[in-house]
Scaffold this active site. Structure first.
Site, PDB file in Angstrom:
ATOM      1  N   HIS A 166      33.151  10.805 105.695  1.00 24.81           N
ATOM      2  CA  HIS A 166      32.787  10.070 104.470  1.00 24.81           C
ATOM      3  C   HIS A 166      32.909   8.577 104.708  1.00 24.81           C
ATOM      4  O   HIS A 166      33.885   8.099 105.286  1.00 24.81           O
ATOM      5  CB  HIS A 166      33.701  10.464 103.304  1.00 24.81           C
ATOM      6  CG  HIS A 166      33.399   9.690 102.054  1.00 24.81           C
ATOM      7  ND1 HIS A 166      32.385  10.048 101.191  1.00 24.81           N
ATOM      8  CD2 HIS A 166      33.950   8.558 101.537  1.00 24.81           C
ATOM      9  CE1 HIS A 166      32.342   9.187 100.190  1.00 24.81           C
ATOM     10  NE2 HIS A 166      33.276   8.279 100.375  1.00 24.81           N
TER      11      HIS A 166
ATOM     12  N   ASP B 205      35.724  13.803  87.914  1.00 22.15           N
ATOM     13  CA  ASP B 205      35.380  12.553  88.595  1.00 22.15           C
ATOM     14  C   ASP B 205      34.117  11.934  88.005  1.00 22.15           C
ATOM     15  O   ASP B 205      34.044  10.715  87.839  1.00 22.15           O
ATOM     16  CB  ASP B 205      35.189  12.798  90.092  1.00 22.15           C
ATOM     17  CG  ASP B 205      34.810  11.525  90.829  1.00 22.15           C
ATOM     18  OD1 ASP B 205      35.642  10.598  90.847  1.00 22.15           O
ATOM     19  OD2 ASP B 205      33.681  11.446  91.349  1.00 22.15           O
TER      20      ASP B 205
ATOM     21  N   ARG C 227      34.988   4.222  84.452  1.00 26.74           N
ATOM     22  CA  ARG C 227      35.472   3.143  85.315  1.00 26.74           C
ATOM     23  C   ARG C 227      34.404   2.081  85.520  1.00 26.74           C
ATOM     24  O   ARG C 227      34.685   0.881  85.577  1.00 26.74           O
ATOM     25  CB  ARG C 227      35.917   3.701  86.664  1.00 26.74           C
ATOM     26  CG  ARG C 227      37.210   4.506  86.620  1.00 26.74           C
ATOM     27  CD  ARG C 227      37.404   5.318  87.889  1.00 26.74           C
ATOM     28  NE  ARG C 227      37.408   4.471  89.072  1.00 26.74           N
ATOM     29  CZ  ARG C 227      37.116   4.896  90.301  1.00 26.74           C
ATOM     30  NH1 ARG C 227      36.776   6.163  90.496  1.00 26.74           N
ATOM     31  NH2 ARG C 227      37.146   4.066  91.320  1.00 26.74           N
TER      32      ARG C 227
ATOM     33  N   SER D 153      39.186   9.873  93.684  1.00 27.73           N
ATOM     34  CA  SER D 153      37.769  10.181  93.472  1.00 27.73           C
ATOM     35  C   SER D 153      37.139  10.717  94.750  1.00 27.73           C
ATOM     36  O   SER D 153      36.498  11.770  94.762  1.00 27.73           O
ATOM     37  CB  SER D 153      37.029   8.926  93.007  1.00 27.73           C
ATOM     38  OG  SER D 153      35.632   9.141  92.965  1.00 27.73           O
TER      39      SER D 153
ATOM     40  N   LYS E 133      36.570  15.182  95.848  1.00 26.96           N
ATOM     41  CA  LYS E 133      35.259  15.740  96.170  1.00 26.96           C
ATOM     42  C   LYS E 133      35.233  16.328  97.579  1.00 26.96           C
ATOM     43  O   LYS E 133      34.628  17.382  97.812  1.00 26.96           O
ATOM     44  CB  LYS E 133      34.181  14.669  96.008  1.00 26.96           C
ATOM     45  CG  LYS E 133      33.897  14.313  94.548  1.00 26.96           C
ATOM     46  CD  LYS E 133      32.857  13.231  94.392  1.00 26.96           C
ATOM     47  CE  LYS E 133      33.380  11.871  94.770  1.00 26.96           C
ATOM     48  NZ  LYS E 133      32.495  10.764  94.372  1.00 26.96           N
TER      49      LYS E 133
END
Length: 457
Positions: A103, A182, A189, A204, A208
């Site tokens: 990621h 999320d 947010r 967050s 995931k």
């Protein structure tokens, strides 16, 4: 709703006490006072907000308190767990090998997934990745894949698993019920100035990754003008927080902190980045090219996290063999075909960037390329149609820009610093101005900035 309450279900306590009722305002005050919340209180907040029992204004107040006062490691891990369990948990147990995911926290010209993941699969890894779309100046892997006509990222879980089993690799869109907490929290947010709180960013991302079935996780945390974290120190704090969460949850987790003060690759735009990734996998880029080098470092971490290599040196050797043989490129092509991609574009990727006009952009002065504002370069590509200003905007996959310079290069007023790929020139003038303002021309050659700041294991 001033007295909104949350139901806190006690665990591992005297069951005769049953359920206690607590006001949300009390939990906001506790966080504001830096008093640690219990596991039950954190789960109650996430569950209550997801179910609509806690109003937006109270959740906003609590998240602002988190941004200002922080959370303990235990609290952040428990917040991640509560978010992860708010929806569907993907099970990948029936796939062979260690399921490894990679990621990036988002950047400009960042197509590392398209290079690292196929190489890892070619080395025997299992890369089952759920990815997201781009917004603002950052590009999304799904948008890049969809720039290949015919490719669909909306797969059934059965088809997703079959492609991974056959090729060792697949990237698909997140399932609709993956971590709904999320989605709700991020939307809030985004409009309340609480995007950049490290506990909220970390939970967050990691919720995931954990919910999508990853057993090993490699993180590319960006630092610089084009990243959430504008300096390496904050990026390291975020990286260490996420590594702690992953390891606390029993997933082997590693991170690189990489520079985003200039685009990572030279291409910025969806089809253009597919072309550049294929060039990298074809051996057309120098081994020291920024994009290829970071991709190889991430891929090496993925092999180590998967247990397929013990050292970075061993992993690098394996990857270079697959790069030289063309097997990494072959895996990417196989995945694109399996997802419905049309042969004429996969075998002739230059067709992905067929546009009406090519516009060269020249500097106003001669000198050295100094600081670059990567975010502004990404926005320039967005103005050409390569990105979204808001969710729902339509992307033109062929548009974008290709940089011809890197920080420290010498240029004259007659040397183009970039070429823009244009179909709709209604915002071309703004895009050119944005790009030129983002690239400083200096009389002295600037100091080097490291490509990789630190490794966090």
């Amino acid at each position: 709703m001033i007295g909104a309450t949350v139901q806190v279900h006690l665990r591992n306590l005297d069951t005769n006490k049953g359920v206690i009722t607590m006001r949300m305002v009390d939990l906001i005050v506790k966080t504001r006072r830096k008093e640690a919340l219990s596991d039950d209180e954190i789960h109650a907040i996430v569950s209550g907000f997801t179910k609509g029992e806690i109003p937006d204004y109270q959740m906003s107040a609590w998240m602002m308190a988190v941004c200002l006062e922080g959370m303990t490691k235990r609290e952040i891990s428990e917040l991640t767990l509560a978010m992860m369990n708010s929806g569907e948990i993907v099970k990948l147990d029936d796939l062979a090998g260690v399921k490894v995911d990679k990621h990036s926290t988002g950047g400009v010209g960042d197509s590392t997934t398209l290079i690292a993941a196929p190489l890892v699969a070619a080395c025997g890894g299992t890369v089952a990745k759920m990815s997201g779309r781009g917004l603002g100046h950052t590009g999304g892997t799904l948008d890049k894949l969809e720039s290949v006509p015919g490719v669909s990222v909306e797969l059934t879980m059965e088809r997703f698993k079959q492609i991974v089993a056959d090729i060792g690799l697949c990237v698909m869109g997140q399932t609709k019920n993956l971590v709904p907490a999320d989605k709700l929290m991020y939307a809030l947010r985004d409009v309340t100035g609480t995007v950049e709180g490290i506990p909220l960013i970390a939970s967050s991302i990691m919720s995931k990754k954990l919910a999508s079935g990853a057993e090993a996780i490699v993180l590319d945390v960006k630092a610089g003008s084009g990243a959430f974290m504008h300096n390496a120190e904050d990026a390291e704090r975020l990286a260490r927080t996420m590594v702690d969460i992953g390891n606390h949850m029993g997933r082997r987790t590693m991170a690189l902190i990489t520079d985003m003060n200039q685009p990572l690759g030279l291409a910025v735009g969806n089809g253009l980045e597919i072309i550049e990734a294929m060039e990298a996998l074809s051996g057309k880029l120098d081994e020291n090219d920024h994009l290829l080098n970071v991709s190889l470092m991430l891929a090496a971490k993925m092999l180590i996290a998967s247990g397929l290599a013990k050292t970075a040196e061993e992993a690098r050797k394996m990857l270079m063999e697959k790069l030289a043989s063309g097997e990494g490129l072959n895996r990417l092509k196989k995945m694109l075909y399996a997802m419905g991609g049309k042969e004429e574009y996969i075998e002739n990727p230059d067709k992905l960037a067929a546009v009406k006009r090519l516009v060269d952009v020249y500097p106003d002065d001669s000198g050295y390329i100094g600081d670059m504002r990567a975010e502004s370069i990404g926005v320039a590509a967005q103005l050409l149609g390569a990105g979204r200003a808001k969710k729902g905007d339509i992307i033109d996959p062929a548009t974008g820009l290709v940089m011809h310079v890197r920080r420290g290069d010498r240029v004259t007023k007659h040397d183009p610093i970039a070429t823009m790929y244009v179909n709709d020139d209604s915002h071309l003038e703004d895009a050119v101005a944005m790009l030129k303002s983002a690239v400083a021309i200096t009389a002295q050659k600037p100091n080097d900035i490291p490509m990789v700041y630190k490794e966090v294991d």
